[in-house]
Design an enzyme around this catalytic site. Structure first.
Site, PDB file in Angstrom:
ATOM      1  N   ASP A   1       0.842  -1.206   0.000  1.00 58.17           N
ATOM      2  CA  ASP A   1       0.000   0.000   0.000  1.00 58.17           C
ATOM      3  C   ASP A   1       0.872   1.250   0.000  1.00 58.17           C
ATOM      4  O   ASP A   1       1.811   1.369   0.802  1.00 58.17           O
ATOM      5  CB  ASP A   1      -0.881   0.033   1.264  1.00 58.17           C
ATOM      6  CG  ASP A   1      -1.929  -1.070   1.265  1.00 58.17           C
ATOM      7  OD1 ASP A   1      -2.234  -1.608   0.177  1.00 58.17           O
ATOM      8  OD2 ASP A   1      -2.444  -1.381   2.357  1.00 58.17           O
TER       9      ASP A   1
ATOM     10  N   ASN B   1      -3.603  -9.672   5.407  1.00 58.66           N
ATOM     11  CA  ASN B   1      -4.065  -9.122   6.688  1.00 58.66           C
ATOM     12  C   ASN B   1      -4.827 -10.175   7.503  1.00 58.66           C
ATOM     13  O   ASN B   1      -4.655 -10.291   8.714  1.00 58.66           O
ATOM     14  CB  ASN B   1      -5.001  -7.929   6.467  1.00 58.66           C
ATOM     15  CG  ASN B   1      -4.305  -6.741   5.821  1.00 58.66           C
ATOM     16  OD1 ASN B   1      -3.077  -6.689   5.776  1.00 58.66           O
ATOM     17  ND2 ASN B   1      -5.079  -5.801   5.325  1.00 58.66           N
TER      18      ASN B   1
ATOM     19  N   GLY C   1     -19.359  -1.999  11.069  1.00 61.77           N
ATOM     20  CA  GLY C   1     -18.471  -0.939  11.575  1.00 61.77           C
ATOM     21  C   GLY C   1     -18.775  -0.649  13.043  1.00 61.77           C
ATOM     22  O   GLY C   1     -18.860  -1.582  13.853  1.00 61.77           O
TER      23      GLY C   1
ATOM     24  N   GLY D   1     -21.307  -2.782  15.082  1.00 65.27           N
ATOM     25  CA  GLY D   1     -21.114  -4.187  15.455  1.00 65.27           C
ATOM     26  C   GLY D   1     -21.352  -5.157  14.315  1.00 65.27           C
ATOM     27  O   GLY D   1     -20.765  -5.028  13.243  1.00 65.27           O
TER      28      GLY D   1
ATOM     29  N   GLY E   1     -12.126  -4.938   9.230  1.00 58.97           N
ATOM     30  CA  GLY E   1     -12.815  -6.096   8.654  1.00 58.97           C
ATOM     31  C   GLY E   1     -11.891  -7.303   8.563  1.00 58.97           C
ATOM     32  O   GLY E   1     -12.301  -8.438   8.820  1.00 58.97           O
ATOM     33  N   ASP E   2     -10.631  -7.060   8.207  1.00 59.72           N
ATOM     34  CA  ASP E   2      -9.671  -8.174   8.085  1.00 59.72           C
ATOM     35  C   ASP E   2      -9.354  -8.772   9.459  1.00 59.72           C
ATOM     36  O   ASP E   2      -9.217  -9.995   9.599  1.00 59.72           O
ATOM     37  CB  ASP E   2      -8.380  -7.699   7.402  1.00 59.72           C
ATOM     38  CG  ASP E   2      -8.627  -7.303   5.951  1.00 59.72           C
ATOM     39  OD1 ASP E   2      -9.589  -7.825   5.357  1.00 59.72           O
ATOM     40  OD2 ASP E   2      -7.869  -6.464   5.420  1.00 59.72           O
TER      41      ASP E   2
ATOM     42  N   SER F   1      -1.905  -2.642  13.072  1.00 66.63           N
ATOM     43  CA  SER F   1      -3.004  -2.599  14.050  1.00 66.63           C
ATOM     44  C   SER F   1      -3.643  -3.967  14.292  1.00 66.63           C
ATOM     45  O   SER F   1      -4.555  -4.088  15.111  1.00 66.63           O
ATOM     46  CB  SER F   1      -4.065  -1.605  13.592  1.00 66.63           C
ATOM     47  OG  SER F   1      -4.784  -2.125  12.493  1.00 66.63           O
TER      48      SER F   1
HETATM   49  P1  ADP Z   1     -14.656  -3.279   6.858  1.00 66.78           P
HETATM   50  O1  ADP Z   1     -13.344  -2.853   7.438  1.00 66.78           O
HETATM   51  O2  ADP Z   1     -14.563  -4.512   6.017  1.00 66.78           O
HETATM   52  O3  ADP Z   1     -15.436  -2.173   6.199  1.00 66.78           O
HETATM   53  P2  ADP Z   1     -16.348  -2.943   9.211  1.00 66.78           P
HETATM   54  O4  ADP Z   1     -16.093  -1.479   9.125  1.00 66.78           O
HETATM   55  O5  ADP Z   1     -17.761  -3.405   9.207  1.00 66.78           O
HETATM   56  O6  ADP Z   1     -15.542  -3.762   8.109  1.00 66.78           O
HETATM   57  O7  ADP Z   1     -15.653  -3.441  10.569  1.00 66.78           O
HETATM   58  C1  ADP Z   1     -15.487  -4.783  10.887  1.00 66.78           C
HETATM   59  C2  ADP Z   1     -15.683  -4.997  12.368  1.00 66.78           C
HETATM   60  O8  ADP Z   1     -14.722  -4.230  13.111  1.00 66.78           O
HETATM   61  C3  ADP Z   1     -17.049  -4.545  12.902  1.00 66.78           C
HETATM   62  O9  ADP Z   1     -18.026  -5.556  12.739  1.00 66.78           O
HETATM   63  C4  ADP Z   1     -16.710  -4.303  14.375  1.00 66.78           C
HETATM   64  O10 ADP Z   1     -16.605  -5.532  15.050  1.00 66.78           O
HETATM   65  C5  ADP Z   1     -15.312  -3.687  14.285  1.00 66.78           C
HETATM   66  N1  ADP Z   1     -15.344  -2.217  14.174  1.00 66.78           N
HETATM   67  C6  ADP Z   1     -15.230  -1.478  13.037  1.00 66.78           C
HETATM   68  N2  ADP Z   1     -15.312  -0.148  13.319  1.00 66.78           N
HETATM   69  C7  ADP Z   1     -15.469  -0.062  14.664  1.00 66.78           C
HETATM   70  C8  ADP Z   1     -15.606   1.043  15.591  1.00 66.78           C
HETATM   71  N3  ADP Z   1     -15.574   2.306  15.170  1.00 66.78           N
HETATM   72  N4  ADP Z   1     -15.752   0.744  16.906  1.00 66.78           N
HETATM   73  C9  ADP Z   1     -15.757  -0.538  17.357  1.00 66.78           C
HETATM   74  N5  ADP Z   1     -15.640  -1.604  16.532  1.00 66.78           N
HETATM   75  C10 ADP Z   1     -15.495  -1.382  15.205  1.00 66.78           C
END
Ligand code: ADP
Length: 308
Positions: free
Chosen positions: A14, A44, A223, A226, A252-253, A292
């Site tokens: 990246d 990841n 996100g 949950g 997500g990863d 992370s």
């Molecule tokens: P991606 O990174 O694929 O878009 P998400 O944003 O849905 O996936 O995040 C994946 C998981 O990470 C969520 O289901 C949750 O468990 C956790 N997560 C993501 N953002 C947050 C946040 N701001 N606070 C707490 N947990 C988070």
């Protein structure tokens, strides 16, 4: 009993550029100093599962360039077996140019490189490694035909299959019916079903539609909201852990890698979801994707603190 996980997927370098704003065609702007980081969804997810203590194999392909050499070193440093890291002799390594604005928006250009040549022959070359696989994990940053063959081989070996449909593409029922756990985020879930999420309750219709399309279980990651889980008999809505999120790249990863790890340890569903939910939350508290991704002790400490 702990079982083995096979992750099939991408390795990308990246290039992250913080810029003041997205600029117009023909315009030149100055960004901050370039940050180069190892990424790619496959890598990841494999590294997360490994950091969480799972027995992990990662099948991937890098390019015939110095990025490929550096990437191989990175995977070895993270404890992954180099016999499954292939090199394409003609193509460059997979790369992504990521533009980040102060508002937290991003724009990404992905160049697939060697990821695009990870093929069925590569899957078969490692046939000896297939026999003890308990959990198989794939995403869509490599050719769909390779993912399909991987899913088929996994089922032939009676492994549990997880697909993270990212980036989303149309999936045939012959692929969807090979999946035990389909794990899209909310955007991917809407694209796959064509159903727009306007109100919170729409997530149930989206999950129901996804189940009708073929996978046994669906987990939609939401996100900061949950996750939502559904199968034929059960629905679970799990809230996210409250954390101070500074960069959601890799959340997500981390979720996928941790869920695979929990399945490889035969953990009950709710416990596996909680483990993944915690890993996703922790990944948002540090900058970058791979830096992370949480380690076992860190995640266990976090989960025990959050239990009170
Ligand atoms: P991606 O990174 O694929 O878009 P998400 O944003 O849905 O996936 O995040 C994946 C998981 O990470 C969520 O289901 C949750 O468990 C956790 N997560 C993501 N953002 C947050 C946040 N701001 N606070 C707490 N947990 C988070």
């Amino acid at each position: 009993m702990k079982g083995r996980i096979l992750v099939l997927g991408s390795s990308n370098v990246d290039f992250i550029l913080r810029i003041p704003r997205f600029h117009s065609p023909g315009e030149t702007i100055t960004g901050e100093n370039l940050i180069t980081a190892f990424g790619g969804k496959g890598a990841n997810q494999a590294i997360t599962a490994k950091r969480l203590g799972a027995d992990v194999l990662f099948l991937t392909k890098v390019g015939n360039d110095h990025y490929g050499t550096a990437y191989r070193q990175n995977l070895i440093k993270n404890g992954l077996d180099q016999r499954l890291i292939f090199k394409d002799k003609d193509l460059p390594s997979g790369m992504a140019v990521i533009e980040l604005t102060p508002k937290g928006e991003n724009r990404i250009i992905a160049s697939l490189g060697a990821n695009s040549s990870l093929n069925e022959t590569d899957l078969k070359k490692v046939y000896l490694f297939w026999k003890d696989i308990k959990v198989f994990v794939a995403q869509l940053e490599i050719p769909l035909s390779t993912v399909k063959t991987g899913l088929k081989l996994a089922k032939e070996h009676e492994a549990l299959t997880l697909l993270n449909p990212s980036p989303p593409v149309e999936l045939s029922s012959s692929i969807l019916s090979l999946i035990d756990f389909l794990v899209p985020n909310e955007v991917e879930a809407q694209i796959l079903t064509g159903i727009k999420w306007k109100k919170d309750k729409d997530i149930r219709s989206i999950a129901k539609r996804l189940i009708e399309m073929g996978p046994k279980n669906v987990i939609i990651t939401l996100g900061p909201k949950g996750l939502f889980f559904k199968n034929q008999g059960e629905e679970i809505w799990m809230k996210a852990y409250k954390v101070k999120a500074i960069d959601t790249t890799g959340a997500g990863d981390a979720f996928l890698g941790a869920f695979a790890c929990a399945l490889s340890e035969d953990r009950p569903l709710r416990e596996a979801l909680r483990f993944a939910n915690g890993a996703g939350a922790l990944a948002t508290t540090k900058l970058g994707a791979q830096p992370s991704l949480p380690f076992r002790k860190e995640l266990e400490r976090f989960l025990s603190k959050m239990a009170f």
